[in-house]
Design an enzyme around this catalytic site. Structure first.
Site, short mmCIF file in Angstrom:
data_model
loop_
_atom_site.label_atom_id
_atom_site.label_comp_id
_atom_site.label_asym_id
_atom_site.label_seq_id
_atom_site.Cartn_x
_atom_site.Cartn_y
_atom_site.Cartn_z
N ILE A 17 82.94 -48.15 39.68
CA ILE A 17 83.61 -47.04 39.01
C ILE A 17 85.11 -47.29 38.90
O ILE A 17 85.72 -47.04 37.85
CB ILE A 17 83.32 -45.72 39.77
CG1 ILE A 17 81.83 -45.35 39.63
CG2 ILE A 17 84.21 -44.59 39.28
CD1 ILE A 17 81.37 -44.21 40.53
N ASP A 36 92.45 -53.25 45.84
CA ASP A 36 91.14 -53.33 46.50
C ASP A 36 91.30 -54.05 47.84
O ASP A 36 92.18 -54.88 48.00
CB ASP A 36 90.12 -54.07 45.62
CG ASP A 36 88.69 -53.66 45.93
OD1 ASP A 36 88.10 -52.87 45.14
OD2 ASP A 36 88.15 -54.09 46.98
N ASP A 62 93.98 -52.26 52.23
CA ASP A 62 92.97 -51.38 52.83
C ASP A 62 93.56 -49.98 52.76
O ASP A 62 94.56 -49.68 53.44
CB ASP A 62 92.71 -51.81 54.28
CG ASP A 62 91.72 -50.90 54.99
OD1 ASP A 62 91.42 -49.79 54.48
OD2 ASP A 62 91.25 -51.28 56.07
N ASN A 89 90.21 -43.85 44.50
CA ASN A 89 88.78 -44.04 44.24
C ASN A 89 88.06 -44.81 45.35
O ASN A 89 86.85 -44.70 45.48
CB ASN A 89 88.64 -44.77 42.90
CG ASN A 89 87.27 -45.36 42.69
OD1 ASN A 89 86.32 -44.64 42.36
ND2 ASN A 89 87.13 -46.67 42.91
N TYR A 155 79.62 -39.22 55.13
CA TYR A 155 79.93 -39.31 53.70
C TYR A 155 80.05 -37.91 53.09
O TYR A 155 81.03 -37.60 52.39
CB TYR A 155 78.83 -40.12 52.99
CG TYR A 155 79.14 -40.44 51.54
CD1 TYR A 155 79.97 -41.51 51.20
CD2 TYR A 155 78.59 -39.70 50.50
CE1 TYR A 155 80.26 -41.81 49.87
CE2 TYR A 155 78.86 -39.99 49.18
CZ TYR A 155 79.69 -41.05 48.86
OH TYR A 155 79.97 -41.36 47.55
N VAL A 188 75.29 -43.22 40.16
CA VAL A 188 75.82 -44.24 39.24
C VAL A 188 75.43 -45.61 39.79
O VAL A 188 75.61 -45.87 40.99
CB VAL A 188 77.36 -44.13 39.15
CG1 VAL A 188 77.91 -45.18 38.19
CG2 VAL A 188 77.79 -42.73 38.70
P1 NAD Z 1 81.70 -50.06 44.61
O1 NAD Z 1 81.36 -50.57 45.97
O2 NAD Z 1 81.11 -50.71 43.42
O3 NAD Z 1 83.30 -50.08 44.43
C1 NAD Z 1 84.14 -49.61 45.46
C2 NAD Z 1 85.30 -50.57 45.61
O4 NAD Z 1 86.16 -50.00 46.61
C3 NAD Z 1 84.88 -51.96 46.12
O5 NAD Z 1 85.44 -52.98 45.32
C4 NAD Z 1 85.43 -51.99 47.55
O6 NAD Z 1 85.86 -53.29 47.94
C5 NAD Z 1 86.60 -51.02 47.47
N1 NAD Z 1 86.95 -50.46 48.77
C6 NAD Z 1 86.13 -49.90 49.68
N2 NAD Z 1 86.82 -49.54 50.77
C7 NAD Z 1 88.11 -49.87 50.53
C8 NAD Z 1 89.32 -49.73 51.26
N3 NAD Z 1 89.33 -49.22 52.49
N4 NAD Z 1 90.47 -50.13 50.69
C9 NAD Z 1 90.49 -50.66 49.43
N5 NAD Z 1 89.38 -50.84 48.71
C10 NAD Z 1 88.21 -50.43 49.25
O7 NAD Z 1 81.36 -48.50 44.65
P2 NAD Z 1 81.40 -47.38 43.50
O8 NAD Z 1 80.03 -46.89 43.34
O9 NAD Z 1 82.16 -47.85 42.33
O10 NAD Z 1 82.21 -46.24 44.27
C11 NAD Z 1 83.54 -45.90 43.93
C12 NAD Z 1 83.81 -44.46 44.39
O11 NAD Z 1 82.93 -43.59 43.71
C13 NAD Z 1 83.62 -44.22 45.88
O12 NAD Z 1 84.62 -43.36 46.36
C14 NAD Z 1 82.27 -43.53 45.93
O13 NAD Z 1 82.14 -42.69 47.07
C15 NAD Z 1 82.30 -42.75 44.65
N6 NAD Z 1 80.96 -42.35 44.18
C16 NAD Z 1 80.04 -43.30 43.82
C17 NAD Z 1 78.78 -42.89 43.38
C18 NAD Z 1 77.71 -43.87 42.94
O14 NAD Z 1 76.57 -43.42 42.70
N7 NAD Z 1 77.98 -45.15 42.82
C19 NAD Z 1 78.48 -41.53 43.31
C20 NAD Z 1 79.44 -40.60 43.70
C21 NAD Z 1 80.68 -41.03 44.13
#
Ligand code: NAD
Length: 263
Positions: A17, A36, A62, A89, A155, A188
């Site tokens: 996302i 990231d 981080d 995000n 979470y 997603v």
């Molecule tokens: P993803 O794992 O594809 O991407 C998340 C990115 O965040 C990764 O590249 C990871 O390395 C980075 N990351 C994680 N912890 C970190 C930190 N401490 N510092 C810097 N970077 C960090 O996941 P996604 O599905 O794209 O999720 C993105 C956001 O969307 C999250 O907050 C997640 O909770 C939220 N979300 C996702 C979904 C879903 O269904 N995928 C649904 C609701 C909410």
């Protein structure tokens, strides 16, 4: 080019996302700092943005560490200009453990990244935005921030915290030119589970089969739209909240969930 030359920082933009948000902001003309914890992923996103003519900067940080967040935002402003759009995000999944089975260390790390990390991103962004009297803050919550499913105890609690933080900040800062909103995606398809395990480290339980929305059939059962959302659909909402058209929208938790939470 609705966001021409606006400067944006997107955390967790190395994948999923966050990457889609970085791309969508860039396509609309913004200059984007891609932050990231995984530097290679951040660089790849920045390369994609540059490949379509965008100005982008990859930064490793981080987001649960204030020093990292400070360095990243400072570097972004120095390279790209004054910060206008902050997208908090970055996040990890907790493996869907309920309280009796979740160990304290996992709880602390998930809350540290998913809630404290958002607080730190907001706090650092305000240092840039308040003196200029303008800014857009967009916090990534989840459908799990609006109800008791969609994750485990840490979470769900952290995402509810993100919604609460967003509302408190909207009340505090909307009179000073800064809007603060949350996005609450439903299901997603991303590499969220694999990345979360990698970031949470050794000993993190396998999360691949757990949860209420793993199979297509489960997704259909909870989502009136009958399908998963795409990262691009979430990114479109973020671009809207960042745009001039959303100037009077603040303190909102925008569900992008195919109707899941409308049930
Ligand atoms: P993803 O794992 O594809 O991407 C998340 C990115 O965040 C990764 O590249 C990871 O390395 C980075 N990351 C994680 N912890 C970190 C930190 N401490 N510092 C810097 N970077 C960090 O996941 P996604 O599905 O794209 O999720 C993105 C956001 O969307 C999250 O907050 C997640 O909770 C939220 N979300 C996702 C979904 C879903 O269904 N995928 C649904 C609701 C909410």
């Amino acid at each position: 080019m609705l966001l021409r030359d606006r400067v944006a920082v997107v955390t967790g933009a190395g994948a999923g996302i966050g990457r889609a948000i970085a791309q969508a902001l860039s396509e609309r003309g913004a200059r984007v700092a891609v932050v990231d914890i995984d530097e290679a992923r951040a660089r790849e996103t920045a390369r994609l943005l540059a490949g379509t003519g965008g100005q982008a900067l990859a930064l490793e940080a981080d987001t649960s560490r204030s020093g990292d967040v400070d360095r990243a935002v400072t570097a972004a402003c120095e390279a790209l200009g004054p910060l206008e759009i902050m997208v908090n995000n970055a996040g990890v999944l907790d493996g869907y453990w309920s309280v009796d089975e979740m160990d304290e260390a996992l709880w602390r790390r998930v809350v540290e990244i998913n809630l404290t990390g958002v607080f730190l991103g907001c706090k650092r962004a305000l240092r840039e935005m308040l003196p200029r009297g303008r800014g857009r803050i967009i916090n990534m919550a989840s459908a799990a921030g609006l109800g008791g499913t969609g994750g485990g105890a840490a979470y769900v609690a952290a995402k509810h915290g993100v919604v609460g933080l967003t509302r408190q900040m909207a009340v505090a800062y909307s009179g000073r030119g800064i809007t603060v909103n949350a996005i609450c995606p439903g299901v997603v398809l991303t590499e969220f589970r694999a990345h979360s395990r990698e970031i949470l480290g050794p000993g993190t339980p396998d999360m691949s089969g757990r949860g209420i929305a793993v199979s297509d059939e489960q997704v259909r059962a909870i989502t009136p739209a009958g399908r998963r959302g795409t990262a691009e659909e979430v990114a479109a909402a973020a671009c809207f909240l960042a745009s001039d058209g959303a100037a009077y929208i603040t303190g909102h938790a925008l569900a992008v969930d195919g109707g899941w939470r409308a049930r």
